[in-house]
Scaffold this motif. Sequence first.
Motif, short mmCIF file in Angstrom:
data_model
loop_
_atom_site.label_atom_id
_atom_site.label_comp_id
_atom_site.label_asym_id
_atom_site.label_seq_id
_atom_site.Cartn_x
_atom_site.Cartn_y
_atom_site.Cartn_z
N VAL A 1 0.93 -1.09 7.05
CA VAL A 1 0.53 -2.16 6.13
C VAL A 1 0.51 -1.68 4.69
O VAL A 1 0.90 -2.41 3.77
N ALA A 2 0.06 -0.44 4.49
CA ALA A 2 -0.07 0.09 3.13
C ALA A 2 0.37 1.55 3.11
O ALA A 2 -0.45 2.46 3.08
N PRO A 3 1.68 1.80 3.10
CA PRO A 3 2.17 3.19 3.07
C PRO A 3 1.97 3.82 1.69
O PRO A 3 1.86 3.13 0.68
N TRP A 4 1.92 5.13 1.69
CA TRP A 4 1.91 5.87 0.43
C TRP A 4 3.35 6.14 0.00
O TRP A 4 4.17 6.58 0.80
N TYR A 5 3.65 5.89 -1.27
CA TYR A 5 4.92 6.29 -1.84
C TYR A 5 4.66 7.51 -2.71
O TYR A 5 3.95 7.42 -3.71
N VAL A 6 5.23 8.64 -2.31
CA VAL A 6 5.01 9.89 -3.03
C VAL A 6 6.17 10.09 -3.99
O VAL A 6 7.31 10.32 -3.57
N VAL A 7 5.88 10.00 -5.29
CA VAL A 7 6.93 9.98 -6.32
C VAL A 7 6.95 11.31 -7.06
O VAL A 7 5.96 11.71 -7.67
N PRO A 8 8.09 12.02 -7.04
CA PRO A 8 8.21 13.23 -7.87
C PRO A 8 8.03 12.85 -9.33
O PRO A 8 8.68 11.93 -9.82
N ALA A 9 7.15 13.57 -10.05
CA ALA A 9 6.74 13.10 -11.37
C ALA A 9 7.04 14.07 -12.51
O ALA A 9 6.59 13.85 -13.63
N ASP A 10 7.82 15.12 -12.25
CA ASP A 10 8.17 16.01 -13.36
C ASP A 10 9.02 15.30 -14.40
O ASP A 10 8.93 15.59 -15.60
N LEU B 1 10.64 7.33 -0.25
CA LEU B 1 9.42 7.91 -0.83
C LEU B 1 8.18 7.71 0.04
O LEU B 1 7.13 8.30 -0.25
N ALA B 2 8.26 6.90 1.09
CA ALA B 2 7.10 6.64 1.94
C ALA B 2 6.70 7.91 2.69
O ALA B 2 7.54 8.64 3.23
N ALA B 3 5.40 8.18 2.73
CA ALA B 3 4.87 9.37 3.42
C ALA B 3 4.72 9.08 4.90
O ALA B 3 4.11 8.08 5.28
N SER B 4 5.27 9.95 5.73
CA SER B 4 5.16 9.82 7.18
C SER B 4 4.04 10.72 7.69
O SER B 4 3.51 11.54 6.93
N PRO B 5 3.66 10.61 8.96
CA PRO B 5 2.63 11.51 9.51
C PRO B 5 3.04 12.98 9.44
O PRO B 5 2.18 13.86 9.51
N ARG C 1 -9.27 -0.70 7.13
CA ARG C 1 -9.72 -2.05 7.45
C ARG C 1 -9.66 -2.94 6.20
O ARG C 1 -9.23 -4.09 6.27
N MET C 2 -10.12 -2.41 5.07
CA MET C 2 -10.10 -3.19 3.84
C MET C 2 -8.67 -3.52 3.43
O MET C 2 -8.38 -4.66 3.02
N GLU C 3 -7.76 -2.57 3.54
CA GLU C 3 -6.37 -2.82 3.17
C GLU C 3 -5.71 -3.84 4.11
O GLU C 3 -4.92 -4.68 3.67
N ALA C 4 -6.05 -3.76 5.39
CA ALA C 4 -5.52 -4.73 6.35
C ALA C 4 -6.05 -6.13 6.04
O ALA C 4 -5.31 -7.13 6.11
N GLU C 5 -7.34 -6.22 5.71
CA GLU C 5 -7.92 -7.52 5.35
C GLU C 5 -7.25 -8.08 4.09
O GLU C 5 -6.96 -9.28 4.00
N ALA C 6 -7.02 -7.19 3.10
CA ALA C 6 -6.37 -7.63 1.87
C ALA C 6 -4.96 -8.15 2.16
O ALA C 6 -4.54 -9.18 1.62
N ALA C 7 -4.24 -7.45 3.04
CA ALA C 7 -2.88 -7.87 3.39
C ALA C 7 -2.89 -9.24 4.07
O ALA C 7 -2.05 -10.09 3.79
N ARG C 8 -3.86 -9.45 4.95
CA ARG C 8 -3.94 -10.75 5.64
C ARG C 8 -4.26 -11.88 4.67
O ARG C 8 -3.86 -13.03 4.89
N SER C 9 -4.97 -11.56 3.59
CA SER C 9 -5.32 -12.59 2.61
C SER C 9 -4.22 -12.82 1.59
O SER C 9 -4.35 -13.69 0.72
N GLY C 10 -3.12 -12.06 1.68
CA GLY C 10 -1.99 -12.28 0.79
C GLY C 10 -1.75 -11.21 -0.24
O GLY C 10 -0.88 -11.37 -1.11
N THR C 11 -2.47 -10.09 -0.18
CA THR C 11 -2.31 -9.01 -1.16
C THR C 11 -1.38 -7.93 -0.61
O THR C 11 -1.65 -7.36 0.46
N ARG C 12 -0.32 -7.65 -1.34
CA ARG C 12 0.55 -6.52 -1.00
C ARG C 12 -0.04 -5.26 -1.63
O ARG C 12 -0.18 -5.19 -2.85
N VAL C 13 -0.38 -4.29 -0.83
CA VAL C 13 -0.97 -3.05 -1.31
C VAL C 13 0.14 -2.02 -1.51
O VAL C 13 0.80 -1.62 -0.55
N VAL C 14 0.33 -1.61 -2.76
CA VAL C 14 1.36 -0.63 -3.11
C VAL C 14 0.65 0.64 -3.58
O VAL C 14 0.04 0.66 -4.65
N LYS C 15 0.73 1.70 -2.76
CA LYS C 15 0.02 2.93 -3.08
C LYS C 15 1.03 3.98 -3.55
O LYS C 15 1.95 4.34 -2.82
#
Length: 386
Positions: free
Chosen positions: A291-300, A60-64, A221-235
């Motif tokens: 660090v913080a990939p997008w997970y694109v979830v089919p939602a129908d 589900l991770a979005a690539s470039p 930058r904010m998401e990278a800082e959050a990750a370094r402080s111990g926060t897993r960012v799940v988008k």
Amino acid sequence: MGQKKDRREAEQRRRAIDRAKKAVKKARKDRERRDQAARESASDVEDVTRMWDRDPRGMLAASPEFSLAALARDATPGWQAGRAAGERATVRRCELLSEQQERLFAAARGGATDSVLLILQGLDTAGKGGIVRHVVGQVDPQGVQLAAFKAPTEEERSHDFLWRVRPHLPRPGFIGVFDRSHYEDLLVPTAQALTGHADEHGQTWTVPREELDRRERDIARMEAEAARSGTRVVKVCLMVSYEEQGRRLRERLDRMGKQWKFSDSDLDTRDDWAHYQTAYEEVLRRTSTRVAPWYVVPADRKWYARLAVTEILVRTLAEIDPQWPSATVDVEASRTRLDRTMTPEALRAWSREKAAKEDLWIADDEAMAFAVDTLNADSRSDAALS
């Protein structure tokens, strides 16, 4: 009189001993149930993991090169077992998620710095509220920080766009949830630049490309800082189809309990569907990072969206693997002290103490009733004399 007292004390001793036996029996059964539940939970975790073709995060991770046009909104990537099995798996996974969240919260009390930030994006009716209720709502609310970001106020607009976001980043031990987020400051201007329309308040959020680039850098930058402080960012971006969104909007209009959620701005956005899809695709491509990939979830299929988000959270927390902190007391000494209060002798003593207290309460109640009756009688006498 003495015989009655002896019989009463003997009966109290018998009852205290019976209660002690029942307490021991109940404790033994509770321990057996916990052991059985732990065995079943371990089996469930293994079974659900095997039911996925592979880790849904990888699928589900979005690539470039991500393309929304190629996304089947009614698909169930990685899950072939069907709806009934998916709903059962969600229940079992939510039980595990609840335990993981408790361990995360407890570990922070022991000095751990880990946390999780779940960012939910998607057009109206995509199911963000359902994720909050049916997934995040299954854990202890004391360990959840929920923030819903609407259109910024005048004060918020006078600051940088992340000014209102940073205070809501989760503290150690918490699962933070953003129901919509700072990504609106990318999505809405990008869409409005394509449509040429203002929002329902007549305001336009269109900004130059240079400003959008700066915002993207600041978010990264904010998401990278959050990750370094111990926060897993799940988008997570929930993507519903045009047809399914129409059905859900119609349901809001047809049901009295749903009409309050409806806004004509939903139809304005729907009129510009193609432009908003382009805006989402562009933002997802540009802001999905290692660090913080997008997970694109089919939602129908709501059941699949909830299953997928639960699985993503469970696997993310499994990687953190929060540990229970060490006890702050001498466990054996405390257990011994507690056990002393559960002996037949201790329970008999407590029974006698409880009975004595009840006698005092009865005496106090009788004295109070007598005092009230006396006051009422005096009041009636005074009224008669006057």
